[in-house]
Scaffold this motif. Structure first.
Motif, PDB file in Angstrom:
ATOM      1  N   ASP A 235      -7.544   2.505   1.610  1.00  0.00           N
ATOM      2  CA  ASP A 235      -7.086   1.362   2.398  1.00  0.00           C
ATOM      3  C   ASP A 235      -8.589   0.913   2.986  1.00  0.00           C
ATOM      4  O   ASP A 235      -8.551  -0.544   3.345  1.00  0.00           O
ATOM      5  CB  ASP A 235      -6.509   1.770   3.629  1.00  0.00           C
ATOM      6  CG  ASP A 235      -5.105   2.119   3.421  1.00  0.00           C
ATOM      7  OD1 ASP A 235      -4.551   1.881   2.108  1.00  0.00           O
ATOM      8  OD2 ASP A 235      -4.569   3.152   4.082  1.00  0.00           O
ATOM      9  N   GLU A 236      -9.561   1.597   2.785  1.00  0.00           N
ATOM     10  CA  GLU A 236     -10.866   1.108   3.644  1.00  0.00           C
ATOM     11  C   GLU A 236     -11.855   0.476   2.530  1.00  0.00           C
ATOM     12  O   GLU A 236     -12.815  -0.024   2.883  1.00  0.00           O
ATOM     13  CB  GLU A 236     -11.405   2.521   4.364  1.00  0.00           C
ATOM     14  CG  GLU A 236     -10.555   3.052   5.149  1.00  0.00           C
ATOM     15  CD  GLU A 236     -10.214   2.187   6.316  1.00  0.00           C
ATOM     16  OE1 GLU A 236     -11.136   1.418   6.817  1.00  0.00           O
ATOM     17  OE2 GLU A 236      -9.254   2.474   6.890  1.00  0.00           O
ATOM     18  N   GLY A 237     -11.630   0.843   1.210  1.00  0.00           N
ATOM     19  CA  GLY A 237     -12.773   0.590   0.513  1.00  0.00           C
ATOM     20  C   GLY A 237     -13.875   1.400   0.327  1.00  0.00           C
ATOM     21  O   GLY A 237     -15.055   0.749  -0.232  1.00  0.00           O
TER      22      GLY A 237
ATOM     23  N   SER B 152      -9.296   6.597   2.153  1.00  0.00           N
ATOM     24  CA  SER B 152     -10.301   5.764   1.577  1.00  0.00           C
ATOM     25  C   SER B 152      -9.616   4.581   0.879  1.00  0.00           C
ATOM     26  O   SER B 152     -10.271   3.431   0.725  1.00  0.00           O
ATOM     27  CB  SER B 152     -11.160   6.568   0.680  1.00  0.00           C
ATOM     28  OG  SER B 152     -10.415   6.896  -0.709  1.00  0.00           O
TER      29      SER B 152
ATOM     30  N   LYS C 249       0.688  -1.239   0.077  1.00  0.00           N
ATOM     31  CA  LYS C 249      -0.029   0.233  -0.142  1.00  0.00           C
ATOM     32  C   LYS C 249       0.879   1.403   0.128  1.00  0.00           C
ATOM     33  O   LYS C 249       0.321   2.322  -0.487  1.00  0.00           O
ATOM     34  CB  LYS C 249      -0.880  -0.144   1.152  1.00  0.00           C
ATOM     35  CG  LYS C 249      -2.087  -0.971   0.987  1.00  0.00           C
ATOM     36  CD  LYS C 249      -2.881  -1.179   2.356  1.00  0.00           C
ATOM     37  CE  LYS C 249      -4.198  -2.083   2.061  1.00  0.00           C
ATOM     38  NZ  LYS C 249      -4.895  -2.187   3.397  1.00  0.00           N
TER      39      LYS C 249
ATOM     40  N   GLY D 237     -17.678  -5.058   6.290  1.00  0.00           N
ATOM     41  CA  GLY D 237     -17.579  -3.707   5.694  1.00  0.00           C
ATOM     42  C   GLY D 237     -17.758  -2.660   6.772  1.00  0.00           C
ATOM     43  O   GLY D 237     -18.102  -1.267   6.394  1.00  0.00           O
TER      44      GLY D 237
END
Length: 530
Positions: free
Chosen positions: A455-457, A453, A77, A226
């Motif tokens: 990294d978070e999806g 964002s 990442k 999620g």
């Protein structure tokens, strides 16, 4: 990211010219990121990492901070393209000179290497940074040594993080890591005692050889399908029932469902109390009730400002200034033979077409990079240009390298911290791009949390990304203030999540008029009465 396994001293790899970061990188903490940052955005060289795949390289009796999978995921990442995982047995007998010649030059084709100030290498760790420079210079390899990152005046290190965890100080550990310390595993069946007491738990066995935080009860956050839920986690051996092996038991608030067999990540937010044995199950039940009350008190709205969270671009940094620098560099790199006047004209054209660096049209819609770069190719009649994907990937690294903080940013974050407020960041964007901006800016030691964002999806304005940040800090969204420059992406999402908002109008755009407005983040402590 391409991952290669180095299992012998004569393993062969593609002869790509590389910039290689050297280190163990256990935890991939904010100090490690400074070493990794040195190999990114080096023109003509592929960013790479050389590290070890096994635990033999750790200091004696040191516990790992993360799994190999998590370590590789974080390295990817950051923007590394080639990862070399070496078996310790394959290189441990090499002298420092043989390591440089055989591994770095012949196998990895390194043209530049990066390391920390305390880096050791070669048989028995006999090589230091000074020797590395001498040996690499003889082989035509440049060496960069990253400055040690300080947090609260002390060096950031894996040892310091382990000590913080041992003390139960997860706030400090998370800040030094740059990401929440997590316990991971597959939910397994226990003895059903928690359910019998009225507090069903998700149980994770703790891995041998990995860091275990101070035994006791923590406020935590758990991601399921999620969504992130606040939770109460007990790390310990359940002494009331005479058990010895440590276990992670988590009661998840506001969730019901079957988690058995699912992989779970439990992020620790705050230490509540130490482990102790109880004389009876009834006494234990009473204490668990008290623990839940304590946890929910932390999570309930108090009317106080406990955390101030920021957007990054156009809030903490001047994206127009950064984009102008990027445009100048872009044109000089791709059109070096143009007259200076034409280079300047094209750079200014790039800047204008990107909304003078604001990247949005009419204050609301962001321009997708593929559309943006194709427009430039068409405008300039650019013959044989790089692909759109190549231009976009280049932009992520180079634009991030040109980060320009507003002059008041650092002092404002320090002031907020001095007033006892948690400080964090929530930003949209690619993981490698936004993460690198934080590394380049030097802000990471001042942040208790960063949420990107990529990294978070999920992206702003989805309120879940704001609630997720609050849960990881262990506070109510109502006790958080979000400071941003965009009415839709920043203010509407944070408001829907239950946070207070402040609009930063650093450029006189006047895009929001119905919320508290400042022209500089330096005004934040005063407007919040801190």
């Amino acid at each position: 990211m391409q991952t290669y396994t180095l299992s012998s001293a004569d393993t062969r790899f593609p002869k790509t010219p590389r910039a290689v970061a050297l280190g163990l990188f256990d935890g991939v903490h904010i100090g490690h990121r400074a070493v990794l940052a040195e190999v990114l955005d080096v023109e003509g060289l592929t960013p790479a990492v050389f590290t070890f795949s096994d635990e033999q390289t750790l200091p004696k009796n040191a516990a790992r901070l993360q799994t190999l999978s998590d370590r590789c995921d974080l390295i990817e990442k950051i923007g590394v393209e080639d990862l070399f995982l070496a078996d310790f047995s394959a290189v441990c007998a090499l002298s420092p000179a043989a390591f440089v010649k055989t591994i770095l030059k012949e196998q990895l084709n390194a043209r530049l290497v990066s390391c920390g100030e305390n880096f050791r290498f070669g048989n028995g760790g006999t090589g230091d940074v000074s020797l590395l420079k001498t040996l690499c210079e003889a082989e035509g390899i440049r060496v960069t040594v990253a400055d040690t990152v300080l947090c609260d005046g002390e060096p950031v290190s894996s040892t310091r993080i382990r000590e913080a965890l041992s003390d139960g100080d997860v706030l400090t550990a998370n800040r030094l890591l740059g990401h929440p310390f997590s316990l991971t595993g597959t939910v397994e069946h226990g003895f059903g005692r928690g359910e019998a007491l009225g507090f069903p738990t998700a149980n994770l066995a703790l891995r041998d050889g990995f860091a275990v935080p101070r035994r006791g009860v923590y406020l935590s956050a758990v991601e399921i399908d999620g969504n992130v839920y606040s939770a109460l986690t007990n790390v310990g051996a359940r002494p009331t029932f005479g058990q010895v092996a440590p276990l992670c038991e988590t009661t998840i608030f506001d969730y019901s469902g079957d988690l058995y067999g699912k992989d779970l990540r439990v992020s620790l937010a705050r230490f509540l109390r130490e482990e102790r044995a109880f004389s009876s199950e009834e006494e234990l039940k009473t204490q668990i009730e008290q623990d839940k009350k304590t946890a929910k008190k932390h999570l309930a709205a108090s009317g106080k400002v406990k955390a101030v969270l920021f957007d990054f671009d156009d809030t903490l940094q001047s994206r127009p200034a950064a984009y102008k620098r990027y445009a100048d560099r872009f044109v000089k790199r791709h059109f070096p033979d143009l007259p200076k006047e034409e280079q300047e004209r094209r750079a200014l054209e790039m800047w204008h077409r990107n909304g003078d660096g604001h990247a949005h049209v009419n204050g609301s819609k962001y321009i997708p990079y593929p559309v943006y770069f194709q427009g430039l190719i068409d405008l300039w009649g650019w013959q044989n240009p790089p692909t759109i994907d190549e231009l976009t990937a280049e932009c992520r690294q180079v634009l991030a390298s040109e980060t320009v903080l507003f002059p008041e940013t650092v002092d404002t974050l320090k002031t907020l911290r001095q007033k006892g407020v948690l400080v964090g960041l929530i930003t949209n964007g690619y993981s490698s791009m936004q993460g690198r901006k934080l590394d380049v800016s030097g802000l990471r030691p001042l942040l208790d949390l960063s949420v990107v964002s990529g990294d978070e999806g999920i992206r702003k304005p989805d309120p879940e990304i704001f609630r997720r940040a609050a849960a990881r800090l262990g506070v109510s969204p109502a006790d958080c203030v979000y400071v941003g420059d965009h009415p839709y992406y920043d203010l509407s999402g944070a408001t829907e999540a239950g946070m207070r908002v402040v609009y930063v109008d650093a450029f006189g755009l006047q895009l929001a008029t119905d919320v508290p407005t400042v022209t500089s983040v330096s005004q934040i402590p005063e407007i919040l009465n801190l």
